[in-house]
Design a protein around this motif. Structure first.
Motif, PDB file in Angstrom:
ATOM      1  N   ILE A 102      24.156   8.206 -37.178  1.00 43.35           N
ATOM      2  CA  ILE A 102      25.116   9.097 -36.542  1.00 43.35           C
ATOM      3  C   ILE A 102      26.325   9.205 -37.458  1.00 43.35           C
ATOM      4  N   ASN A 103      26.666  10.441 -37.830  1.00 42.13           N
ATOM      5  CA  ASN A 103      27.778  10.700 -38.755  1.00 42.13           C
ATOM      6  C   ASN A 103      27.649   9.900 -40.051  1.00 42.13           C
ATOM      7  N   GLY A 104      26.418   9.743 -40.510  1.00 40.49           N
ATOM      8  CA  GLY A 104      26.183   9.051 -41.762  1.00 40.49           C
ATOM      9  C   GLY A 104      26.185   7.538 -41.661  1.00 40.49           C
ATOM     10  N   VAL A 105      26.362   6.983 -40.456  1.00 38.80           N
ATOM     11  CA  VAL A 105      26.382   5.533 -40.259  1.00 38.80           C
ATOM     12  C   VAL A 105      25.128   5.139 -39.483  1.00 38.80           C
ATOM     13  N   GLU A 106      24.435   4.115 -39.970  1.00 38.96           N
ATOM     14  CA  GLU A 106      23.220   3.666 -39.306  1.00 38.96           C
ATOM     15  C   GLU A 106      23.560   2.609 -38.254  1.00 38.96           C
ATOM     16  N   TYR A 107      23.084   2.842 -37.028  1.00 36.66           N
ATOM     17  CA  TYR A 107      23.283   1.894 -35.931  1.00 36.66           C
ATOM     18  C   TYR A 107      21.979   1.142 -35.706  1.00 36.66           C
ATOM     19  N   THR A 108      22.049  -0.184 -35.788  1.00 39.75           N
ATOM     20  CA  THR A 108      20.835  -0.993 -35.714  1.00 39.75           C
ATOM     21  C   THR A 108      20.890  -2.074 -34.639  1.00 39.75           C
ATOM     22  N   ASP A 109      21.963  -2.171 -33.883  1.00 41.53           N
ATOM     23  CA  ASP A 109      22.090  -3.211 -32.870  1.00 41.53           C
ATOM     24  C   ASP A 109      21.093  -2.946 -31.735  1.00 41.53           C
ATOM     25  N   GLU A 110      20.068  -3.767 -31.671  1.00 38.31           N
ATOM     26  CA  GLU A 110      18.966  -3.557 -30.730  1.00 38.31           C
ATOM     27  C   GLU A 110      19.438  -3.566 -29.277  1.00 38.31           C
ATOM     28  N   PHE A 111      20.335  -4.486 -28.923  1.00 33.73           N
ATOM     29  CA  PHE A 111      20.808  -4.583 -27.531  1.00 33.73           C
ATOM     30  C   PHE A 111      21.491  -3.300 -27.078  1.00 33.73           C
ATOM     31  N   TRP A 112      22.411  -2.768 -27.880  1.00 31.90           N
ATOM     32  CA  TRP A 112      23.145  -1.585 -27.466  1.00 31.90           C
ATOM     33  C   TRP A 112      22.280  -0.327 -27.514  1.00 31.90           C
ATOM     34  N   LEU A 113      21.328  -0.268 -28.438  1.00 35.08           N
ATOM     35  CA  LEU A 113      20.406   0.860 -28.468  1.00 35.08           C
ATOM     36  C   LEU A 113      19.535   0.873 -27.217  1.00 35.08           C
ATOM     37  N   LYS A 114      19.041  -0.308 -26.828  1.00 34.09           N
ATOM     38  CA  LYS A 114      18.233  -0.406 -25.613  1.00 34.09           C
ATOM     39  C   LYS A 114      19.079  -0.134 -24.363  1.00 34.09           C
ATOM     40  N   THR A 115      20.328  -0.590 -24.372  1.00 36.31           N
ATOM     41  CA  THR A 115      21.211  -0.354 -23.231  1.00 36.31           C
ATOM     42  C   THR A 115      21.495   1.131 -23.065  1.00 36.31           C
ATOM     43  N   ALA A 116      21.784   1.819 -24.147  1.00 29.30           N
ATOM     44  CA  ALA A 116      22.030   3.262 -24.079  1.00 29.30           C
ATOM     45  C   ALA A 116      20.785   3.990 -23.581  1.00 29.30           C
ATOM     46  N   ASP A 117      19.625   3.604 -24.079  1.00 25.68           N
ATOM     47  CA  ASP A 117      18.380   4.219 -23.644  1.00 25.68           C
ATOM     48  C   ASP A 117      18.132   3.937 -22.163  1.00 25.68           C
ATOM     49  N   MET A 118      18.437   2.704 -21.722  1.00 19.71           N
ATOM     50  CA  MET A 118      18.270   2.335 -20.318  1.00 19.71           C
ATOM     51  C   MET A 118      19.124   3.230 -19.417  1.00 19.71           C
ATOM     52  N   LEU A 119      20.378   3.434 -19.792  1.00 21.54           N
ATOM     53  CA  LEU A 119      21.269   4.235 -18.971  1.00 21.54           C
ATOM     54  C   LEU A 119      20.826   5.695 -18.917  1.00 21.54           C
ATOM     55  N   ILE A 120      20.356   6.224 -20.032  1.00 18.75           N
ATOM     56  CA  ILE A 120      19.900   7.618 -20.064  1.00 18.75           C
ATOM     57  C   ILE A 120      18.633   7.785 -19.228  1.00 18.75           C
ATOM     58  N   VAL A 121      17.646   6.929 -19.458  1.00 19.13           N
ATOM     59  CA  VAL A 121      16.375   7.047 -18.734  1.00 19.13           C
ATOM     60  C   VAL A 121      16.582   6.803 -17.238  1.00 19.13           C
ATOM     61  N   SER A 122      17.340   5.778 -16.886  1.00 21.20           N
ATOM     62  CA  SER A 122      17.581   5.481 -15.470  1.00 21.20           C
ATOM     63  C   SER A 122      18.314   6.630 -14.787  1.00 21.20           C
ATOM     64  N   SER A 123      19.292   7.212 -15.464  1.00 21.63           N
ATOM     65  CA  SER A 123      20.016   8.352 -14.890  1.00 21.63           C
ATOM     66  C   SER A 123      19.073   9.519 -14.639  1.00 21.63           C
ATOM     67  N   LEU A 124      18.225   9.828 -15.600  1.00 18.12           N
ATOM     68  CA  LEU A 124      17.287  10.936 -15.436  1.00 18.12           C
ATOM     69  C   LEU A 124      16.301  10.680 -14.299  1.00 18.12           C
ATOM     70  N   VAL A 125      15.779   9.459 -14.220  1.00 13.73           N
ATOM     71  CA  VAL A 125      14.836   9.123 -13.143  1.00 13.73           C
ATOM     72  C   VAL A 125      15.531   9.217 -11.790  1.00 13.73           C
ATOM     73  N   LEU A 126      16.750   8.691 -11.683  1.00 15.68           N
ATOM     74  CA  LEU A 126      17.473   8.746 -10.407  1.00 15.68           C
ATOM     75  C   LEU A 126      17.838  10.178 -10.025  1.00 15.68           C
ATOM     76  N   ILE A 127      18.136  11.039 -11.000  1.00 11.58           N
ATOM     77  CA  ILE A 127      18.405  12.448 -10.700  1.00 11.58           C
ATOM     78  C   ILE A 127      17.141  13.118 -10.165  1.00 11.58           C
ATOM     79  N   VAL A 128      15.997  12.842 -10.783  1.00  6.79           N
ATOM     80  CA  VAL A 128      14.735  13.423 -10.307  1.00  6.79           C
ATOM     81  C   VAL A 128      14.427  12.915  -8.896  1.00  6.79           C
ATOM     82  N   VAL A 129      14.648  11.640  -8.635  1.00  3.82           N
ATOM     83  CA  VAL A 129      14.420  11.079  -7.295  1.00  3.82           C
ATOM     84  C   VAL A 129      15.358  11.737  -6.282  1.00  3.82           C
TER      85      VAL A 129
END
Length: 172
Positions: free
Chosen positions: A126-153
Motif C-alpha cells: 500500500i503506497n509502496g510500503v509492504e505490510y506483512t504483520d499477519e495478526f493485523w492482516l487477519k484482523t482486518a480481513d476478519m472485520l471485513i468478512v464479518s461485516s459483510l456476512v452480518l449485512i447479508v444476514v
C-alpha cells in the motif's frame, strides 16, 4: 465509575440514546470537516508526492476510541442481557427470547473467530510500503468478512420479516 447527571438518569432509554447518537454525529461531522478543510494539503515529509493532513492523528485516535468503546458496550450489553435473561422466563409471547439471545451472542462470537482463523494473511503493498504483520492482516480481513456476512444476514432477516406481513394477510 462514570455516573450520569441526575436529570440524564430520568430520561427514557430512547431519548438518552438519541442524544448520544446526535452528539456522536456532530462530533464525527466536526472532525471530518476539520480533517478535510484544515491543513489537508500538507506535503508528507518523507515523500512530497503524498499529503499528510493535519488532523490525521486526531481522526485515527478518535476512531480507535470509538472501536474500543463499541466493543466495550457490546461485551457489557451481551453479558448484562444474558445475565438478566438467565433469571427470566425463556419465552415471552411464545417467542424463545433466551434461545435467540444465546444464538445471536455465540453466533457472532463464532463468526468473528472463524473469519479470523480463515482470514488471509498475505502481505499487501500500500503506497509502496509492504505490510506483512499477519495478526493485523487477519484482523482486518476478519472485520471485513464479518461485516459483510452480518449485512447479508440483516438483509435476509428484513426480507423474512417483510414477507411475514404478507403471510399474515393470506392466513386471514
Amino acid at each position: 465509575m462514570i455516573t450520569l447527571p441526575h436529570r440524564w438518569r430520568q430520561l427514557p432509554a430512547e431519548k438518552l440514546s438519541s442524544k448520544v447518537l446526535g452528539l456522536l454525529i456532530a462530533l464525527v461531522i466536526l472532525l471530518f470537516a476539520l480533517f478535510g478543510l484544515v491543513g489537508y494539503n500538507r506535503p508528507y515529509d518523507e515523500d512530497p508526492n503524498f499529503v499528510a493532513p493535519l488532523f490525521t492523528d486526531v481522526l485515527i485516535v478518535f476512531m480507535e476510541l470509538l472501536v474500543v468503546l463499541a466493543m466495550g458496550c457490546a461485551v457489557w450489553s451481551m453479558t448484562r442481557s444474558l445475565k438478566v435473561r438467565g433469571k427470566s422466563e425463556a419465552y415471552e409471547n411464545n417467542v424463545p427470547i433466551k434461545k435467540i439471545g444465546y444464538v445471536v451472542s455465540w453466533g457472532t462470537a463464532a463468526l468473528l473467530l472463524l473469519s479470523f482463523l480463515l482470514g488471509s494473511a498475505h502481505s499487501m503493498v500500500i503506497n509502496g510500503v509492504e505490510y506483512t504483520d499477519e495478526f493485523w492482516l487477519k484482523t482486518a480481513d476478519m472485520l471485513i468478512v464479518s461485516s459483510l456476512v452480518l449485512i447479508v444476514v440483516a438483509i435476509g432477516a428484513m426480507a423474512y420479516g417483510a414477507t411475514n406481513f404478507m403471510r399474515r394477510d393470506h392466513v386471514r
